[in-house]
Design an enzyme around this catalytic site. Structure first.
Site, mmCIF file in Angstrom:
data_model
loop_
_atom_site.group_PDB
_atom_site.id
_atom_site.type_symbol
_atom_site.label_atom_id
_atom_site.label_comp_id
_atom_site.label_asym_id
_atom_site.label_seq_id
_atom_site.Cartn_x
_atom_site.Cartn_y
_atom_site.Cartn_z
ATOM 1 N N ASP A 57 7.388 -0.026 5.601
ATOM 2 C CA ASP A 57 5.989 0.367 5.817
ATOM 3 C C ASP A 57 5.710 0.770 7.274
ATOM 4 O O ASP A 57 4.795 0.239 7.907
ATOM 5 C CB ASP A 57 5.047 -0.790 5.436
ATOM 6 C CG ASP A 57 5.395 -1.429 4.117
ATOM 7 O OD1 ASP A 57 5.660 -0.693 3.159
ATOM 8 O OD2 ASP A 57 5.385 -2.675 4.036
ATOM 9 N N GLU A 268 -1.561 3.102 -3.181
ATOM 10 C CA GLU A 268 -1.585 2.316 -1.949
ATOM 11 C C GLU A 268 -1.175 3.221 -0.784
ATOM 12 O O GLU A 268 -0.981 4.416 -0.950
ATOM 13 C CB GLU A 268 -0.635 1.114 -2.050
ATOM 14 C CG GLU A 268 0.824 1.485 -2.234
ATOM 15 C CD GLU A 268 1.725 0.275 -2.463
ATOM 16 O OE1 GLU A 268 1.204 -0.858 -2.536
ATOM 17 O OE2 GLU A 268 2.947 0.469 -2.580
#
Length: 368
Positions: A57, A268
């Site tokens: 991420d 997301e």
């Protein structure tokens, strides 16, 4: 394998030749298997930026002429895998930096630990960072002691930390994946993730309004998909500066992307960047594993769907950031090249190309 020998040799050498024949056949089979493995070996577009620990991420920013990367820190976990993503049981953050895109990546060590966050119980998922004045802000999701995801913020005098967390989560915050975008003197925070990210549980403004399962009471396939959220940040960067609003992602005919459109709907990993006075909202589609994007005229949206920036990578998740450095654009992302395990990932980067019409050229991180 068919081998022919004179009969006189067979009288004296049948057993040795049979052994030799079997060995040759086994060797050939091994060579064929190795050849198939080589042919089927995954070829990756880019090498991992960090290999001494697992990272995912990656949120990349340029502060004071240097690239800083704020990833999550994947670890081996004894937590059983489930639909809520509990096995992604990260406990701290490290900050990394690069002097330029080809330089060595420097690990500046632990910047924030779960034990330092009084309100948080577990799961320090994907963070982001921002700079305002001489202060640096680290935004992060974590589950509170009721196992509800909230957003927190920690402050430092250095881009590498250590960061001091606020004693409470941001008021009115929920879900995951905060991403901060600076537009002039204004700062906007985007967030949200469905299923394990709990965004669907807030459809009526009350947590658990959709039941106990991550999938309970999602919109019907022909209804608008659940939207990510956005709010302008307060002057001190510690709270929402206004009432949060939904981010609309539209088809080119102006209709909302629907919940059943898993190839294009938001899941997301929101991110925003600005190019030629247009705002680009990019995100993960989750179970279809694309990094998709839309373009709009305002940081609030709406954003009109344009296509896919990054095709699926190795591993279940796909999460990214986009940053400009020295006149070129780059996308940071992760895959599972080092471990082969979905929850043990490694960060990477590659150049990103805006085409003449403003769209973004699709990237294949796996070379076919």
């Amino acid at each position: 394998m068919n081998l022919k020998f004179p009969k006189r040799l067979l009288l004296f050498s049948a057993v040795p030749l049979l052994i030799m024949s079997c060995n040759e056949q086994k060797q050939q089979e091994n060579e064929e298997e190795q050849s198939v493995e080589i042919e089927n070996e995954t070829k990756f577009l880019n090498k991992p930026l960090v290999s001494h620990m697992y990272t995912a991420d990656p949120s990349a920013h340029v502060f004071d002429g240097k690239i800083y990367i704020y990833p999550s820190h994947d670890v081996q976990s004894v937590v059983e895998e489930d639909d809520s993503g509990a096995h992604f049981n990260m406990r701290d953050y490290h900050v990394f930096s690069m002097d330029d895109v080809n330089s060595e990546v420097v690990d500046h060590g632990k910047a924030l630990d779960l034990d330092d966050i009084k309100w948080a119980k577990r799961q320090l998922w994907a963070p982001d960072a921002a700079k305002k004045g001489n202060k640096y802000y680290l935004y992060f999701p974590a589950k509170d002691h009721d196992d509800i995801f909230r957003l927190g913020v920690a402050v430092s005098d250095s881009p590498t930390g250590p960061f001091t967390p606020q004693p409470e989560p941001m008021k009115g915050s929920y879900s995951i994946d905060p991403a901060v975008f600076q537009d002039g003197n204004e700062y906007y925070i985007y967030w949200g993730g469905i299923w394990g990210g709990q965004l669907q549980k807030w459809r009526t403004g009350e947590y658990l309004s959709t039941g106990s399962s991550p999938y309970d009471d999602e919109p019907e396939d022909d209804e608008p998909a659940i939207s990510p959220m956005v709010a302008k940040l307060s002057g001190d960067m510690l709270e929402f500066g206004e009432k949060p609003r939904k981010v609309s992602i539209l088809d080119k005919d102006g209709s909302p992307i629907t919940a059943g459109d898993h190839d294009r709907r938001f899941f997301e990993a929101a991110w925003v960047h600005k190019y030629n006075d247009k705002y680009y909202f990019s995100y993960s589609t989750g179970d279809t594993h694309n990094i998709a994007y839309g373009i709009g005229d305002s940081p609030y949206g709406p954003f009109t769907y344009q296509g896919v920036i990054l095709n699926p990578v190795q591993g279940w998740t796909n999460h990214h950031s986009i940053v400009e450095f020295n006149g070129k654009w780059y996308i940071f992302y992760h895959d599972t090249e080092l471990s082969g395990e979905t929850y043990l990932r490694n960060i990477k980067m590659t150049e990103l190309e805006h085409q003449a019409d403003g769209t973004i050229k699709t990237i294949d991180a796996i070379i076919k």
